[in-house]
Scaffold this active site. Structure first.
Site, PDB file in Angstrom:
ATOM      1  N   ASN A  81      -0.737  -9.273   5.000  1.00 45.54           N
ATOM      2  CA  ASN A  81      -0.649  -7.823   5.187  1.00 45.54           C
ATOM      3  C   ASN A  81      -0.425  -7.161   3.829  1.00 45.54           C
ATOM      4  O   ASN A  81      -0.270  -7.853   2.813  1.00 45.54           O
ATOM      5  CB  ASN A  81       0.494  -7.509   6.170  1.00 45.54           C
ATOM      6  N   CYS A 105      -5.362   0.582   3.738  1.00 39.20           N
ATOM      7  CA  CYS A 105      -5.356  -0.835   4.116  1.00 39.20           C
ATOM      8  C   CYS A 105      -6.723  -1.465   3.927  1.00 39.20           C
ATOM      9  O   CYS A 105      -6.845  -2.621   3.542  1.00 39.20           O
ATOM     10  CB  CYS A 105      -4.959  -0.956   5.578  1.00 39.20           C
ATOM     11  N   GLN A 155       0.818  -1.224   0.000  1.00 42.84           N
ATOM     12  CA  GLN A 155       0.000   0.000   0.000  1.00 42.84           C
ATOM     13  C   GLN A 155       0.849   1.269   0.000  1.00 42.84           C
ATOM     14  O   GLN A 155       0.318   2.351  -0.239  1.00 42.84           O
ATOM     15  CB  GLN A 155      -0.969  -0.004   1.177  1.00 42.84           C
ATOM     16  N   HIS A 202      -6.014  -1.015  11.548  1.00 45.01           N
ATOM     17  CA  HIS A 202      -5.447  -1.593  10.331  1.00 45.01           C
ATOM     18  C   HIS A 202      -6.327  -2.729   9.808  1.00 45.01           C
ATOM     19  O   HIS A 202      -6.779  -3.564  10.582  1.00 45.01           O
ATOM     20  CB  HIS A 202      -4.028  -2.099  10.643  1.00 45.01           C
TER      21      HIS A 202
END
Ligand code: NAG
Length: 345
Positions: free
Chosen positions: A309, A151, A145, A288
């Site tokens: 992630n 996110c 990102q 997040h």
């Protein structure tokens, strides 16, 4: 004669000694590099450019402080996981929190939430002991990102890529940028944060999402390219919330598909996580959005969630983190069981 001979030998020995000493000095192993040298190497490795000597000095001090804390952690009590110097080493934890997360939790949580009580997997008891959706071909490579707090878009897209593959058998990388640029209602504010559930709502309303290739990621807010957004490559029929604060329900969901989860990823340990099963420290201030793409148990019996992630493949375990599962608190570690949801197709 004898004396001269001796003197030459002495001189040779001295030259030899100096040579060794010099070669040792110029080829010290990384552990012995000075902190300044380590910062220089790190700058080269990460292609970092500082605007002037003053900024470089400020960044060096932060780098030094972070390296010190990382090394102290790794040589301290074994917490079951390790930290490492990574691309976030020249920024403070405060800077990290504002630029690399971006999940906006709603207090009280309503509106964006579906309000549904139905949970389709509630009565499923026969669950596999381990799951890794990567091995089933339902997970695209780890994305990055960058400095944009979106996110939420990466989390929603990863869950959608998963259900789309499970339904169609085709793994298609979908566009986060379309969400960043086009889903600009209410809570969803591109690089300034958003929510996975409202992203799912947008995707339903928009009748799908286009591919990553067609609408590539730029890492900044732009105006919506309506033409690209009008060529969807995958659709969802809806989304459902996993009953909150219940790791068993989360397990039932993740056993069936990749699931969007919100976590508290703002801590120093999370910033520099490198390997092992993460056990904190973290709270439950969800900041997040990530994606639970599996679960398992280590050889020493530690249960974990496998989490994808969006900080690139060099963070954590090739872009993933294993987080302790079945912890003492209902919210799950870092609040992982608080705001989980998944799209349906
Ligand atoms: C689960 O079982 C209960 C009790 O039998 C039933 O009321 C409920 O509808 C079931 N839920 C699902 C999702 O099938």
């Amino acid at each position: 004669m004898y004396f001269i001979y001796h003197y030459e030998k002495l001189l040779l020995a001295l030259i030899f000694f100096l040579g060794i000493w010099k070669s040792c000095a110029s080829s010290r192993i990384p552990g012995q590099l000075s902190m300044l040298e380590r910062h220089e190497q790190w700058i080269t490795q990460h292609g970092r450019i500082y605007k002037d000597a003053k900024e470089k000095d400020t960044r060096f001090k932060i780098f030094k402080d972070n390296v010190g804390r990382i090394e102290a952690f790794n040589s301290g009590t074994n917490e079951g996981y390790k930290l490492s110097v990574n691309k976030f080493t020249d920024i403070t934890n405060e800077e990290f929190r504002t630029s690399h997360n971006g999940y906006k939790r709603q207090y009280p949580k309503l509106m964006s939430k579906s309000g549904q009580k139905f949970f389709r997997h509630a009565n499923v008891t026969a669950l596999p002991t381990a799951m890794d959706w990567r091995k089933k071909g339902a997970v695209t490579p780890v994305k990055d990102q960058g400095d944009c707090g979106c996110c939420w878009a990466f989390s929603a897209v990863a869950a959608m890529e998963g259900i789309n593959q499970l339904k169609t058998t085709k793994l298609v990388s979908l566009s986060e940028q379309e969400l960043v640029d086009c889903d600009v209602r209410g809570e969803d504010q591109g690089c300034y944060g958003g929510l996975m559930d409202t992203a799912f709502q947008f995707i339903m309303h928009n009748k799908g999402l286009t591919t990553e290739t067609n609408y590539p990621y730029t890492g900044s807010d732009s105006t919506c390219n309506t033409k690209k957004a009008a060529t969807p490559a995958a659709k969802i029929t809806g989304y459902e919330d996993v009953p909150a604060n219940n790791e068993k329900a989360l397990l039932q969901a993740v056993a069936h598909q990749p699931v969007s989860v919100a976590i508290d990823a703002g801590g120093f340990e999370f910033q520099f996580y490198s390997s092992g099963v993460f056990t904190g420290a973290c709270g439950t201030s969800l900041d997040h959005g990530v994606t639970a793409v599996g679960y398992g148990t280590t050889s020493d019996g530690t249960k974990y969630w496998l989490v994808k992630n969006s900080w690139g493949a060099k963070w954590g375990e090739n872009g993933y983190i294993r987080m302790k599962r079945d912890v003492a608190v209902r919210e799950g570690l870092c609040g992982i069981a608080m705001d989980a949801s998944y799209p349906t197709a």
